[in-house]
Design an enzyme around this catalytic site. Sequence first.
Site, PDB file in Angstrom:
ATOM      1  N   HIS A 125       4.181   9.611  -1.064  1.00 41.07           N
ATOM      2  CA  HIS A 125       3.919  10.234  -2.361  1.00 41.07           C
ATOM      3  C   HIS A 125       3.320  11.621  -2.095  1.00 41.07           C
ATOM      4  O   HIS A 125       2.667  11.845  -1.091  1.00 41.07           O
ATOM      5  CB  HIS A 125       2.918   9.335  -3.107  1.00 41.07           C
ATOM      6  CG  HIS A 125       2.591   9.756  -4.492  1.00 41.07           C
ATOM      7  ND1 HIS A 125       1.714  10.783  -4.770  1.00 41.07           N
ATOM      8  CD2 HIS A 125       3.015   9.288  -5.689  1.00 41.07           C
ATOM      9  CE1 HIS A 125       1.614  10.921  -6.087  1.00 41.07           C
ATOM     10  NE2 HIS A 125       2.386  10.042  -6.662  1.00 41.07           N
ATOM     11  N   ASP A 202      -2.252   4.427   2.002  1.00 44.20           N
ATOM     12  CA  ASP A 202      -2.176   4.722   0.569  1.00 44.20           C
ATOM     13  C   ASP A 202      -1.891   3.393  -0.128  1.00 44.20           C
ATOM     14  O   ASP A 202      -0.761   2.899  -0.099  1.00 44.20           O
ATOM     15  CB  ASP A 202      -1.055   5.742   0.345  1.00 44.20           C
ATOM     16  CG  ASP A 202      -0.779   5.961  -1.137  1.00 44.20           C
ATOM     17  OD1 ASP A 202      -0.085   6.943  -1.460  1.00 44.20           O
ATOM     18  OD2 ASP A 202      -1.232   5.150  -1.973  1.00 44.20           O
ATOM     19  N   GLN A 205      -0.069   1.391  -4.716  1.00 43.12           N
ATOM     20  CA  GLN A 205       0.877   0.392  -5.237  1.00 43.12           C
ATOM     21  C   GLN A 205       0.762  -0.947  -4.522  1.00 43.12           C
ATOM     22  O   GLN A 205       1.661  -1.782  -4.614  1.00 43.12           O
ATOM     23  CB  GLN A 205       2.324   0.926  -5.098  1.00 43.12           C
ATOM     24  CG  GLN A 205       2.596   2.214  -5.833  1.00 43.12           C
ATOM     25  CD  GLN A 205       2.571   2.092  -7.350  1.00 43.12           C
ATOM     26  OE1 GLN A 205       2.547   0.987  -7.902  1.00 43.12           O
ATOM     27  NE2 GLN A 205       2.552   3.211  -8.047  1.00 43.12           N
ATOM     28  N   LYS A 228      -4.238   1.919 -12.123  1.00 43.20           N
ATOM     29  CA  LYS A 228      -3.051   1.153 -11.758  1.00 43.20           C
ATOM     30  C   LYS A 228      -3.362  -0.320 -11.588  1.00 43.20           C
ATOM     31  O   LYS A 228      -2.490  -1.108 -11.232  1.00 43.20           O
ATOM     32  CB  LYS A 228      -2.457   1.709 -10.457  1.00 43.20           C
ATOM     33  CG  LYS A 228      -1.957   3.147 -10.609  1.00 43.20           C
ATOM     34  CD  LYS A 228      -1.280   3.614  -9.352  1.00 43.20           C
ATOM     35  CE  LYS A 228      -1.041   5.087  -9.367  1.00 43.20           C
ATOM     36  NZ  LYS A 228       0.132   5.471 -10.152  1.00 43.20           N
ATOM     37  N   CYS A 368       7.027  11.778  -7.883  1.00 43.34           N
ATOM     38  CA  CYS A 368       6.192  12.489  -6.894  1.00 43.34           C
ATOM     39  C   CYS A 368       6.633  12.179  -5.461  1.00 43.34           C
ATOM     40  O   CYS A 368       5.806  12.052  -4.549  1.00 43.34           O
ATOM     41  CB  CYS A 368       4.718  12.156  -7.062  1.00 43.34           C
ATOM     42  SG  CYS A 368       4.089  12.436  -8.702  1.00 43.34           S
TER      43      CYS A 368
HETATM   44  C1  DCS Z   1       2.075   5.514  -3.814  1.00 47.91           C
HETATM   45  C2  DCS Z   1       1.221   6.412  -4.665  1.00 47.91           C
HETATM   46  N1  DCS Z   1       0.277   7.180  -4.071  1.00 47.91           N
HETATM   47  C3  DCS Z   1      -0.531   7.985  -4.791  1.00 47.91           C
HETATM   48  C4  DCS Z   1      -0.414   8.062  -6.162  1.00 47.91           C
HETATM   49  C5  DCS Z   1      -1.354   8.972  -6.927  1.00 47.91           C
HETATM   50  O1  DCS Z   1      -2.192   8.212  -7.741  1.00 47.91           O
HETATM   51  P1  DCS Z   1      -3.101   9.008  -8.798  1.00 47.91           P
HETATM   52  O2  DCS Z   1      -2.130   9.669  -9.708  1.00 47.91           O
HETATM   53  O3  DCS Z   1      -3.913   7.933  -9.490  1.00 47.91           O
HETATM   54  O4  DCS Z   1      -3.918   9.970  -7.995  1.00 47.91           O
HETATM   55  C6  DCS Z   1       0.545   7.274  -6.831  1.00 47.91           C
HETATM   56  C7  DCS Z   1       0.672   7.348  -8.346  1.00 47.91           C
HETATM   57  N2  DCS Z   1       1.929   6.951  -8.848  1.00 47.91           N
HETATM   58  C8  DCS Z   1       2.690   7.890  -9.580  1.00 47.91           C
HETATM   59  C9  DCS Z   1       2.029   8.360 -10.852  1.00 47.91           C
HETATM   60  O5  DCS Z   1       3.058   8.226 -11.865  1.00 47.91           O
HETATM   61  N3  DCS Z   1       4.180   7.577 -11.337  1.00 47.91           N
HETATM   62  C10 DCS Z   1       3.965   7.268 -10.034  1.00 47.91           C
HETATM   63  O6  DCS Z   1       4.666   6.568  -9.350  1.00 47.91           O
HETATM   64  C11 DCS Z   1       1.378   6.430  -6.078  1.00 47.91           C
HETATM   65  O7  DCS Z   1       2.308   5.650  -6.658  1.00 47.91           O
END
Ligand code: DCS
Length: 410
Positions: A125, A202, A205, A228, A368
């Site tokens: 991400h 990380d 998820q 989440k 992202c």
């Molecule tokens: C694997 C992963 N890492 C980091 C983040 C960042 O989290 P924060 O936004 O809380 O800092 C997300 C957020 N998931 C994104 C946010 O919207 N859709 C997604 O899949 C993520 O799915």
Amino acid sequence: IEPLDVESIRADFPILQREFDGEQVVYLDNAATTQTPEPVVETIADYYRTTNANVHRGLHQLSQEASVAYEDAHDRVAEFIGASGEREEIVFTKNTTESENLVAYAWGLNELGPEDEVVLTEMEHHASLVTWQQIAKKTGATCRFIRVQEDGTLDMDHARELIGDDTAMVSVVHVSNTLGTVNPVAELADIAHDHDAYIFVDGAQSVPNRPVDVEAIDADFLAFSGHKMAGPTGIGVLYGKKHLLEEMEPYLYGGEMIKKVTFEDAKWNDLPWKFEAGTPVICQGIALAEACDYLDDIGMENVKRHEDELAQYAMERLQEEGDVETYGPPAGEERGGLVAFNLESVHAHDLSSILNDSAVAIRAGDHCTQPLHDKLGVAASARASFYIYNTREEVDKLVDAIDDARQLFA
Ligand SMILES: Cc1ncc(COP(=O)(O)O)c(CN[C@@H]2CONC2=O)c1O
């Protein structure tokens, strides 16, 4: 492992009763953010109604109560992920992104140099990919990327090749928010540690969706977000091994994070307060502790199995017509509770707006993970992601709405 009582869980989420043009919402965007159950909402309301005060032991009752609740919330979160160092290993941040940046700045900026390498994966991400990429540029370090294979899994031979004596940090997503791939983070931690490198996991998820034990993984750092996992926005967590957090310099300065200040210099506060400058995310922390209770009452193994079932059912149904391309591990292979896909000849953005006409909420875009989409050869993908309150009937509604799009664009 018992099946979830989804109906009684759904009763805790009044938002799921909302209707748009007479259609009840089908909320399938949980990888972006989850909904908030009544017990957590009540905790937030009660805090502001009865306990609100600034923390760190002001000399009055309200501050004492707020301080104890806020500090104890760190212990509760530590227990949720198996961190035996309790509050000293749990830093509350704003979100996963800030947790990644905290380590990249507080450790990376000081420790990385031109001879060092940071090993990432192609499925990272942006919260980790862009962060380490930019810190590498500032320090002269080099980023390397473990290949993702055709079936969406990591090329572990390539991982063993890349992680070597020049590797200072391995930063890897536990469950991909685009592919659903579940990466072997304990094995990657072993490989990193064999080469005296640290590993940052990380967990955005994975912590909300399956049992995660940071000590079983032997992660040096792990990050996730409250929003989440049935908690509020505005709070993230950085887990760090106590001795590493002790050695690390803070990167945000100010009040609360100090013990002694003179005009010339300052002495830092104890862990974890050293990394929590200024007035912290008090209510959010207390609410996140409540979310941990809510999820533990359900049981994280049960959460995982429920999501596994829905994701596999969705894979099965999406592939019935033969004109939907899904990304990540094939049907039947392990994946997190999400499926990214594209309907032939319909752009993901168009598809998601047509689904919205049926009150089906999914995400469309690059999630992202732009470099990953470049590698997949698609500009965007649609993504359905499941949580504790979703049902097979909702997967059927997703498939019916996709069929509406299929007819529309036929
Ligand atoms: C694997 C992963 N890492 C980091 C983040 C960042 O989290 P924060 O936004 O809380 O800092 C997300 C957020 N998931 C994104 C946010 O919207 N859709 C997604 O899949 C993520 O799915």
